[in-house]
Write a protein that holds these residues in place. Sequence first.
Motif, PDB file in Angstrom:
ATOM      1  N   CYS A  14      12.882  17.003 -60.884  1.00 39.96           N
ATOM      2  CA  CYS A  14      12.655  17.953 -61.974  1.00 39.96           C
ATOM      3  C   CYS A  14      11.346  17.587 -62.657  1.00 39.96           C
ATOM      4  O   CYS A  14      11.160  16.451 -63.111  1.00 39.96           O
ATOM      5  N   PRO A  32      10.917  23.680 -64.832  1.00 36.18           N
ATOM      6  CA  PRO A  32      11.348  24.274 -66.108  1.00 36.18           C
ATOM      7  C   PRO A  32      10.427  25.425 -66.533  1.00 36.18           C
ATOM      8  O   PRO A  32       9.206  25.325 -66.415  1.00 36.18           O
ATOM      9  N   GLY A  83      14.262  26.238 -64.007  1.00 37.76           N
ATOM     10  CA  GLY A  83      15.103  25.824 -65.121  1.00 37.76           C
ATOM     11  C   GLY A  83      14.857  26.682 -66.349  1.00 37.76           C
ATOM     12  O   GLY A  83      13.723  26.838 -66.786  1.00 37.76           O
ATOM     13  N   ASN A 117      16.703  28.008 -70.374  1.00 43.88           N
ATOM     14  CA  ASN A 117      17.724  27.656 -71.361  1.00 43.88           C
ATOM     15  C   ASN A 117      18.556  28.881 -71.736  1.00 43.88           C
ATOM     16  O   ASN A 117      18.247  30.014 -71.346  1.00 43.88           O
ATOM     17  N   TYR A 162      19.694  24.949 -68.287  1.00 46.45           N
ATOM     18  CA  TYR A 162      19.469  23.581 -68.744  1.00 46.45           C
ATOM     19  C   TYR A 162      20.043  23.210 -70.101  1.00 46.45           C
ATOM     20  O   TYR A 162      19.990  22.052 -70.479  1.00 46.45           O
ATOM     21  N   ARG A 208      22.632  15.477 -67.270  1.00 51.71           N
ATOM     22  CA  ARG A 208      21.325  14.880 -67.579  1.00 51.71           C
ATOM     23  C   ARG A 208      21.531  13.815 -68.659  1.00 51.71           C
ATOM     24  O   ARG A 208      21.929  14.113 -69.784  1.00 51.71           O
TER      25      ARG A 208
END
Length: 202
Positions: A25, A66, A93, A95, A118, A171
């Motif tokens: 990542c 991300p 990724g 949110n 995420y 994570r």
Amino acid sequence: MENSLYNPYVTEQIHHVNSNVAGICYSVPYLHSTRSTQDNPNILNTRNIISLHNQLANEATLMIIPFEEIRLQGMIKVPQAYSHLKNSRVRLGINYSSLKAHYAALLELSNDFSFWLYDFAPPGADWRVMDSFPLSGIVLNESFFNENYQKFTFPFFMASFRERDAEVIVRSHEPRLSTEQLAALNITGWQQQRSEGELLEI
């Protein structure tokens, strides 16, 4: 032996419960190019990442990239500019706030791109939004996992994602449980957190 082509200060390794490194990542700051245009400031440096990754003939790991809000908006506006991310090993990724705000547009993009969530289940989240979107992975932060993993319903909750072949990742700075214990909870892997806070800040 750790691959020297990956800078450990700009990546977080993802370890699968049944293997060693299963994914890389990339950190948000590393993705920013020094170049910009009037229409697309702070272009993502993703082409170089894909090129580097594809040079590794024996590399089977996933690439998780991300996308914070401003860059996600750019992708929604001009998706063809990100066609190099239509790769079987690439995961984008996002949110929860971005998923909810751009649900319809992201649903259309999911035909060509693969998404990981995420900040799974933040306070006040609408479960229907997460449950109905074809996520290929969800990532639990350390506090959410610690608060919930001992609950009787937790493994059944995670099983609903595993039934869709979605990865379920924790994570954290260090794994709290053994790989056998994680697997029993329907957790598929662990992402080594290298910085404080969420990967994608709201």
